[in-house]
Design a protein around this motif. Structure first.
Motif, PDB file in Angstrom:
ATOM      1  N   VAL A  54       0.836  -1.204   0.000  1.00 38.22           N
ATOM      2  CA  VAL A  54       0.000   0.000   0.000  1.00 38.22           C
ATOM      3  C   VAL A  54       0.869   1.252   0.000  1.00 38.22           C
ATOM      4  O   VAL A  54       0.637   2.192  -0.772  1.00 38.22           O
ATOM      5  CB  VAL A  54      -0.951  -0.003   1.222  1.00 38.22           C
ATOM      6  N   GLN A  55       1.885   1.279   0.853  1.00 37.72           N
ATOM      7  CA  GLN A  55       2.771   2.443   0.923  1.00 37.72           C
ATOM      8  C   GLN A  55       3.510   2.660  -0.389  1.00 37.72           C
ATOM      9  O   GLN A  55       3.692   3.805  -0.838  1.00 37.72           O
ATOM     10  CB  GLN A  55       3.757   2.263   2.082  1.00 37.72           C
ATOM     11  N   ALA A 111       2.468   1.733  -3.424  1.00 41.53           N
ATOM     12  CA  ALA A 111       1.506   2.222  -4.416  1.00 41.53           C
ATOM     13  C   ALA A 111       1.216   3.705  -4.208  1.00 41.53           C
ATOM     14  O   ALA A 111       1.179   4.489  -5.171  1.00 41.53           O
ATOM     15  CB  ALA A 111       0.221   1.404  -4.340  1.00 41.53           C
ATOM     16  N   ILE A 112       1.019   4.115  -2.954  1.00 38.81           N
ATOM     17  CA  ILE A 112       0.721   5.519  -2.669  1.00 38.81           C
ATOM     18  C   ILE A 112       1.905   6.417  -3.012  1.00 38.81           C
ATOM     19  O   ILE A 112       1.735   7.503  -3.573  1.00 38.81           O
ATOM     20  CB  ILE A 112       0.317   5.683  -1.182  1.00 38.81           C
ATOM     21  N   MET A 159       0.270  -4.850  -9.133  1.00 39.56           N
ATOM     22  CA  MET A 159      -0.118  -3.452  -9.352  1.00 39.56           C
ATOM     23  C   MET A 159       0.837  -2.849 -10.361  1.00 39.56           C
ATOM     24  O   MET A 159       2.055  -3.059 -10.290  1.00 39.56           O
ATOM     25  CB  MET A 159      -0.077  -2.668  -8.046  1.00 39.56           C
ATOM     26  N   PRO A 179      -3.376   3.916 -12.284  1.00 42.84           N
ATOM     27  CA  PRO A 179      -3.122   2.690 -11.525  1.00 42.84           C
ATOM     28  C   PRO A 179      -3.982   1.535 -12.028  1.00 42.84           C
ATOM     29  O   PRO A 179      -5.172   1.708 -12.310  1.00 42.84           O
ATOM     30  CB  PRO A 179      -3.505   3.076 -10.092  1.00 42.84           C
ATOM     31  N   ILE A 189      -5.823  -3.941   0.387  1.00 40.99           N
ATOM     32  CA  ILE A 189      -4.855  -3.271  -0.505  1.00 40.99           C
ATOM     33  C   ILE A 189      -5.515  -2.138  -1.280  1.00 40.99           C
ATOM     34  O   ILE A 189      -5.184  -0.961  -1.108  1.00 40.99           O
ATOM     35  CB  ILE A 189      -4.217  -4.277  -1.485  1.00 40.99           C
ATOM     36  N   VAL A 190      -6.473  -2.468  -2.127  1.00 37.42           N
ATOM     37  CA  VAL A 190      -7.040  -1.466  -3.047  1.00 37.42           C
ATOM     38  C   VAL A 190      -7.760  -0.359  -2.284  1.00 37.42           C
ATOM     39  O   VAL A 190      -7.554   0.833  -2.536  1.00 37.42           O
ATOM     40  CB  VAL A 190      -7.988  -2.134  -4.062  1.00 37.42           C
ATOM     41  N   LYS A 246      -7.423   0.553   0.814  1.00 36.27           N
ATOM     42  CA  LYS A 246      -6.452   1.347   1.579  1.00 36.27           C
ATOM     43  C   LYS A 246      -5.738   2.334   0.656  1.00 36.27           C
ATOM     44  O   LYS A 246      -5.433   3.462   1.051  1.00 36.27           O
ATOM     45  CB  LYS A 246      -5.440   0.433   2.268  1.00 36.27           C
ATOM     46  N   TYR A 247      -5.458   1.896  -0.559  1.00 38.74           N
ATOM     47  CA  TYR A 247      -4.837   2.797  -1.532  1.00 38.74           C
ATOM     48  C   TYR A 247      -5.793   3.932  -1.900  1.00 38.74           C
ATOM     49  O   TYR A 247      -5.412   5.110  -1.912  1.00 38.74           O
ATOM     50  CB  TYR A 247      -4.449   2.002  -2.777  1.00 38.74           C
ATOM     51  N   GLN A 256      -5.987   6.389   0.833  1.00 37.24           N
ATOM     52  CA  GLN A 256      -4.661   6.817   1.285  1.00 37.24           C
ATOM     53  C   GLN A 256      -4.318   6.210   2.650  1.00 37.24           C
ATOM     54  O   GLN A 256      -3.641   6.812   3.478  1.00 37.24           O
ATOM     55  CB  GLN A 256      -4.572   8.345   1.353  1.00 37.24           C
ATOM     56  N   GLY A 257      -4.812   4.987   2.877  1.00 35.06           N
ATOM     57  CA  GLY A 257      -4.446   4.239   4.063  1.00 35.06           C
ATOM     58  C   GLY A 257      -5.238   4.569   5.306  1.00 35.06           C
ATOM     59  O   GLY A 257      -5.014   3.972   6.348  1.00 35.06           O
TER      60      GLY A 257
END
Length: 539
Positions: free
Chosen positions: A17-18, A20-21, A287, A294, A312-313, A315-316, A319-320
C-alpha cells in the motif's frame, strides 16, 4: 507465460500500500454540494460550527421561567414569552414569566418549572419545592460551541451529521467525490449470472462484488466486463479501460498458470510496481502504472478478491486511512495457525455471551465466497503465528448479526425458526461452545461430545450406501469419526447425498436408508436461557 512467485520476492501488504501511494498518490476530486446531496459521501475538509448550539439559552418544557433562589414561594406572573420572541425585559426577583418548550430564557431567570408542578391563580404562580439552577434549561452552547468540529476531514456524512449541519446554518459542504473505476474479469470458465450454467463453468461473481463495493464507497463503475483467457483480448481490454477510467481493477490471470496473462499484459502496457504479496489469501496480486493510471490485478478466487480489495485497493483509494473495519477484542474459541511465510486472514464467526465475545475460526479456502460472506469478521495473523483456544485476539469486525444463533449439526427433520441465524456446520464448534459457555441453541452429536443436560434428543441410524470412492465428512461433523480414511470430505449430509451415485457415502437414516448399517448417532439439542422459541415443530 508462467511466472513463479517465490517467497523471497513477496512484499508485506502494508509495504504494498505504501509503495503504491508513494509511486502514484490518489487524487480524489472535490465538489461543493447541498448538504442533502452529501449523504454517504466523505467530507473534504474539517467543518466547524459557525454558531453556538443552541444559539441562545431556552426552555426545554412548557412552564414558568424563574429565579431558583425565589422558591419555594409565590411568584407574580408578569406575562408570557412565546417561541421565536426575543426577551425584552429582565426577570426581576419575586416574579416569573410563562414560557413554551423552545422559548428563549429571559435574562435573570436560571430555571424553568413545569406547568404541572405549580399552583396557578390569575396573577400568581406558587412553587412548593426548591429548584436547582439550570432545571429544564438548555444553555447556549451546551450542544456545540462555536468553532467546535462537526465533521473531520474524510468522515462519512450521515443523516445525523446533515441535521447538525442544518442546525448550525450550513447549507452546502465540500465533499470527496469518487473515481471512475473500470472492472474487468478474466476466465474461460466464467458465465454471467442469469445464464444457463454449462458443465465445468462457474458464475462470475468477482466483478459483481467489486462493482457493488465500489458503488458502496461512492465510486462510479464501468463494467464489469468479462474477457476470455486470451493475451490480446486482455491487453486490449486493459488498454481501453485505462483510457476511459481513473483506475482499473482486473480479476484472474495474475498467478503462474499458462493462461494467466494479466501480469504479462501489464508489463507490456506499463510498469509493474509490485507482483506478489506475503498475504493469504491473495499472494499473486499485481499493481502497475499504465499511462499514468493505476491498474490492480487481483487473484481470481472470490475470497482473495474480497480480501485484497479490502486490505490493498481500498487502503490505496483512501490513502491508508478511511474505511477501516471496527476492531474488537474477543476470546478465541479454537486454535488457529497462520501460514508459515505469509500474513494470513482467517474469517471467524462471532458469538456474544453474557460478558464476553467469542470468535470461532472457520474452515476456509480462497474459493469460498459463500463462507466468507457468512462470517462476522476476520483475524489478521503475522506469518507463523499459532494461537491456542482461550487467547485474547483482535478481530476486524465486518458485521453484527443480532439474531439468536443455532450452532451445530445439520438435521433436516428439525424445523428451525426463520428468525434465527443457522450455522449448521457440525458438532466441533458446538461442543466448544458448550464447554466455553456461548451460543443460543446447540445441536451436538454423541460421536463428539455429550452435554450434561439438554432439552431434546433424537437418534438416527447411520448407513453406508453406494459403491466407489469413500465419501465422508470434515472434522467438524460428528460422523467424521467414522470416516477417517475417506477420500472426499464434505461438510453436511445434504452435500453427501449428492455423491450417492458417485461413491460410497455415509448417511443418516433421516436422509437415506442405505444397505450397510454402521451404528447410531444421537443428536442433543441444548437451548440456553431456558427458552425454546428458536425451535419449531420438533417431535
Amino acid at each position: 507465460m508462467r511466472k513463479v512467485l517465490r517467497d523471497e520476492q513477496l512484499i508485506d501488504p502494508t509495504e504494498a500500500v505504501q509503495l503504491a501511494i508513494s509511486r502514484l498518490p490518489v487524487k480524489l476530486p472535490v465538489s461543493e454540494v447541498s448538504i442533502i446531496d452529501a449523504i454517504g459521501k466523505r467530507s473534504a475538509e474539517e467543518v466547524e460550527s459557525p454558531i453556538d448550539l443552541p444559539p441562545f439559552s431556552r426552555s426545554t418544557v412548557d412552564g414558568y421561567a424563574i429565579r431558583s433562589s425565589d422558591v419555594p414561594g409565590k411568584l407574580r406572573l408578569m406575562g408570557k414569552l412565546n417561541i421565536g420572541e426575543e426577551p425584552s425585559v429582565t426577570l426581576p426577583p419575586g416574579q416569573c414569566i410563562e414560557v413554551d418548550t423552545g422559548s428563549a430564557l429571559p435574562p435573570g431567570a436560571d430555571a424553568v418549572v413545569k406547568v404541572e408542578d405549580v399552583r396557578k391563580t390569575s396573577e400568581f404562580v406558587e412553587v412548593t419545592s426548591s429548584v436547582s439552577p439550570g432545571l429544564n434549561v438548555a444553555w447556549m452552547g451546551s450542544d456545540l460551541v462555536q468553532g467546535e468540529p462537526i465533521l473531520s476531514q474524510g468522515e462519512q456524512i450521515t443523516s445525523e451529521k446533515i441535521a447538525t449541519l442544518a442546525a448550525a446554518g450550513i447549507s452546502t459542504i465540500k465533499v470527496v467525490e469518487g473515481l471512475k473505476v473500470a472492472v474487468i474479469t478474466t476466465g474461460n470458465e466464467l458465465v454471467p449470472p442469469g445464464s444457463p450454467l454449462p458443465p465445468a463453468h462457474v458464475y462470475e461473481s468477482n466483478g459483481w462484488y467489486l462493482a457493488a463495493r465500489l458503488k458502496e464507497l461512492g465510486h462510479e463503475v464501468l463494467g464489469p466486463t468479462m474477457v476470455r483467457d486470451n493475451y490480446e483480448e486482455i491487453l486490449n481490454a486493459i488498454s481501453e479501460a485505462v483510457d476511459r477510467s481513473d483506475l482499473v481493477l482486473v480479476t484472474g490471470g495474475t498467478s503462474a498458470g499458462e493462461r494467466d496473462y494479466v501480469h504479462a499484459a501489464l508489463s507490456s502496457l506499463g510498469e509493474v510496481v509490485f507482483h506478489g504479496l506475503r498475504f493469504k489469501p491473495g499472494k499473486p496480486t499485481v499493481m502497475a502504472i499504465v499511462r499514468g493510471k493505476p491498474v490492480f490485478g487481483l487473484p481470481g478466487n472470490p475470497a482473495s478478491t474480497v480480501m485484497v480489495f479490502d486490505r490493498i485497493v481500498n487502503k490505496y483509494l483512501s490513502q491508508g486511512g478511511w474505511d477501516e473495519p471496527l476492531t474488537i477484542t474477543a476470546v478465541l474459541a479454537a486454535p488457529v495457525m497462520a501460514d508459515p511465510r505469509r500474513f494470513t486472514y482467517v474469517p471467524v464467526y462471532a458469538f456474544r455471551s453474557t460478558s464476553t465475545t467469542f470468535v470461532y475460526p472457520i474452515i476456509f479456502d480462497s474459493h469460498m465466497i459463500g463462507t466468507l460472506s457468512s462470517s462476522d469478521g476476520y483475524l489478521a495473523l503475522p506469518p507463523g503465528t499459532r494461537l491456542e483456544a482461550g487467547s485474547v485476539v483482535e478481530v476486524r469486525l465486518l458485521k453484527v448479526d443480532p439474531r439468536p444463533v443455532v450452532l451445530g449439526e445439520e438435521e433436516r427433520s428439525l424445523s428451525l425458526s426463520n428468525n434465527v441465524r443457522k450455522l449448521l456446520v457440525g458438532s466441533r464448534p458446538a461442543c466448544d461452545a458448550l464447554r466455553m459457555g456461548f451460543g443460543d441453541v446447540l445441536i451436538v452429536s454423541s460421536l463428539l461430545c455429550q452435554p450434561d443436560s439438554y432439552q431434546y434428543s433424537m437418534t438416527r441410524t447411520l448407513f453406508w450406501s453406494g459403491r466407489g470412492v469413500e465419501v465422508g465428512y470434515v472434522d467438524w461433523v460428528g460422523m467424521s469419526s467414522l470416516t477417517k480414511t475417506a477420500h472426499v470430505k464434505v461438510k453436511s449430509p445434504s452435500i453427501a447425498l449428492k455423491f450417492l451415485n458417485r461413491g460410497r457415502v455415509l448417511l443418516p437414516s433421516t436422509y437415506h436408508a442405505g444397505e450397510e448399517e454402521v451404528g447410531e448417532e444421537t443428536l442433543y439439542v441444548v437451548v440456553r436461557n431456558n427458552s425454546r422459541k428458536f425451535l419449531e415443530g420438533i417431535k
